[in-house]
Design a protein around this motif. Structure first.
Motif, PDB file in Angstrom:
ATOM      1  N   ILE A  44       0.643  -1.382   0.003  1.00 31.71           N
ATOM      2  CA  ILE A  44      -0.181  -0.076   0.088  1.00 31.71           C
ATOM      3  C   ILE A  44       0.840   1.386  -0.004  1.00 31.71           C
ATOM      4  N   ASP A  47       2.293   2.022  -3.407  1.00 25.70           N
ATOM      5  CA  ASP A  47       1.512   2.567  -4.425  1.00 25.70           C
ATOM      6  C   ASP A  47       1.047   4.139  -3.953  1.00 25.70           C
ATOM      7  N   GLU A 146      -5.692   4.357   2.582  1.00 23.00           N
ATOM      8  CA  GLU A 146      -4.904   4.584   1.347  1.00 23.00           C
ATOM      9  C   GLU A 146      -4.875   6.027   0.989  1.00 23.00           C
ATOM     10  N   GLU A 285      -3.844  -3.999  -5.805  1.00 30.12           N
ATOM     11  CA  GLU A 285      -2.570  -3.556  -4.811  1.00 30.12           C
ATOM     12  C   GLU A 285      -1.274  -3.854  -5.672  1.00 30.12           C
TER      13      GLU A 285
END
Length: 546
Positions: A44, A47, A146, A285
């Motif tokens: 996570i 990203d 996120e 993901e």
């Protein structure tokens, strides 16, 4: 005559210096990605950092670099060409002051606005779970974490836009004064600082992504600060003036007029990355970060070859165009295309064979596990398939710029951008990250095709000769690469099986190195036996030196 000869030698020397600096920058960029892989993997935070860095970096490429290369440097050189009288120096200094005020004012406004609206942009990149879906509560909690972390990282790094814009402006003045080395080395410092900050600050932050983000801001500060002493030696002063005087300055207004038409084309190219990353975040993901790892490996190869050749070829093409030496112009362009083909196709074949080992050797560590390797490898294979087209675009575009026809490659870029969006929407649904990588390669192919098509609009271009020469040579090198790939793949398979239990360096490094040597020896033998034109030229140069 002697002055012209010295100018040519200086130009070649500057081109070689820039090429070497670009190579160092790409290597350090790869090490930066290796550090990111080690600390963040494809989870996570990887990203989140990928998206957060992409937003200010996109604006940097779009405005800072574009404004300096396309608009500021030509206008600055025009002022310098008027002579060094006191009046001309005063006009030039006023132009520098006005343009610096414009750059700092606009980027400061964008940074402030960006920091404020960042939370509202995150839903574009983070996919919210569908209401009523299984495990909705857990998915929604992940979505909130996120978006919040991506917004935080973006806010940390947004000031980088201001810092790098100032650095780009300093670079414009230095390059206009034919000083290239200080600006060329700063990206190496930037990547080194990001790497160092990650290792030093990661234990003291809530996650390593924030440490990398702080490193980005420090690196941008160093990029601007390092050039300052060299800038002072030129004698030009960096000051601010009122906005009224800024927009009234004729030079600054000319910069604005020059930059606006080219922003569209450059925006199209850069927005490809935004669209791909946005879709990647929605696919799953790890997809966004693994795509960046793959692209960084591909960019290293491009940095070594395509950027260097493109840097060297443009001044010579411009010289032939100014003298209307179209036979020499087309011959040089065709030789550059063939050289790029000779490099790109064998590298593509070799990378398809040894991709797993290259990715594992460079990235596999800590959080970058076997699943991360699998994700990155699938995307790298589709990315590397488009290497030839991306490289050719870097070589063919200077042919248009040399003839002062920038609108044609801009239009080709727009068509490529539209193609990429459509193809990403189609392929990402069934192929995930692999489909996004495939879409980019196909869009690069579309760009190459339209560059050749648009050549027909220029009477100076021998289109039939260029197309025929490119296709025939491409088929020839593809056949040679296939012949070399067969024994290379067989030996590579044996080596990877026998060395699987060894340490990382031996298990992944030896098969990659030995496979490269075998592939290269067979390829060189094929070129020598068939008396390939480019191989003959290289051999003659080596004989002369010996």
């Amino acid at each position: 005559m002697e002055k012209t000869e010295k100018s040519k030698k200086s130009l070649i020397h500057s081109g070689l210096v820039l090429s070497f600096m670009t190579l160092l920058s790409r290597i350090m960029g790869l090490i930066r990605e290796m550090t990111k892989a080690s600390f963040l993997g494809t989870g996570i935070y990887a990203d989140c950092f990928t998206v957060a860095f992409m937003i200010p970096n996109l604006l940097r490429r779009l405005f800072a670099e574009n404004a300096i290369s396309v608009a500021f440097i030509p206008t600055f050189k025009e002022y310098l060409s008027k002579g060094q009288s006191e009046e001309n120096k005063k006009d030039t200094q006023t132009f520098i002051t006005s343009t610096f005020t414009l750059v700092t004012f606009l980027t400061a406004c964008i940074v402030v606005i960006g920091i404020i609206i960042t939370p509202f942009l995150m839903p574009l990149f983070c996919k919210a779970p569908a209401a009523g879906s299984a495990d909705y509560a857990a998915q929604f909690e992940y979505y909130l974490r996120e978006t919040q972390e991506t917004a935080t990282l973006t806010r940390i790094m947004f000031p980088y836009l201001f810092l790098i814009s100032v650095a780009a402006f300093f670079q414009g003045i230095l390059n206009g004064c034919n000083i290239f080395a200080p600006s060329g080395i700063t990206p190496v410092f930037f990547n080194g600082i990001v790497i160092l900050a990650t290792y030093l600050l990661a234990p003291h932050t809530s996650n390593p992504a924030r440490a990398m983000s702080i490193g980005v801001v420090i690196g941008g500060t160093v990029q601007a600060g390092f050039q300052w002493p060299f800038l002072r030696r030129t004698g030009w002063k960096i000051r601010l003036t009122s906005l009224r005087r800024t927009f009234a300055n004729p030079g600054t207004r000319k910069v604005i007029a020059l930059i606006l038409p080219t922003v569209v084309g450059i925006a199209a190219y850069q927005l490809n990355d935004v669209v791909s990353t946005s879709m990647a975040k929605r696919v799953g993901e790890g997809i966004a970060s693994s795509l960046q790892y793959s692209l960084r490996l591909q960019e290293l190869i491009l940095g070594i070859f395509a950027v260097s050749i493109g840097t060297v070829i443009l001044p010579d093409l411009s010289g032939h165009a100014n003298k209307n030496e179209w036979q020499e112009f087309n011959s040089m362009l065709l030789q550059a295309i063939r050289t790029m083909t000779l490099i790109s196709i064998p590298i593509t074949a070799y990378s398809l064979i040894t991709g797993r080992e290259l990715i594992s050797l460079l990235y596999k560590n800590r959080l970058f596990d076997e699943e991360s390797v699998r994700l990155t490898l699938g995307e790298f294979r589709f990315h590397i398939a488009g290497l030839l087209f991306i490289a050719l675009n870097r070589i063919i575009s200077p042919a248009f710029y040399a003839q002062k026809k920038p609108k044609l490659p801009t239009l080709a870029g727009l068509i490529s951008f539209a193609s990429n969006i459509i193809l990403v929407l189609i392929f990402s649904r069934t192929m995930g990250g692999n489909g996004i990588a495939l879409a980019l390669s196909l869009a690069s192919l579309v760009n190459t095709v339209f560059l050749f098509v648009f050549m027909r609009k220029m009477e100076s271009m021998q289109v039939a000769r260029l197309v025929r020469g490119t296709l025939i040579y491409t088929l020839k090198i593809a056949a040679y690469s296939l012949i070399a790939a067969v024994p290379c793949a067989l030996i590579h398979r044996i080596l990877t099986a026998r060395l699987a239990s060894q340490s990382r360096i031996f298990a992944f490094g030896l098969p990659a190195i030995i496979s490269a040597l075998i592939f290269a020896l067979i390829g060189i033998a094929e070129l020598v036996i068939t008396k390939d034109e480019i191989a003959v030229i290289v051999m003659k140069k080596l004989k002369r030196r010996s």
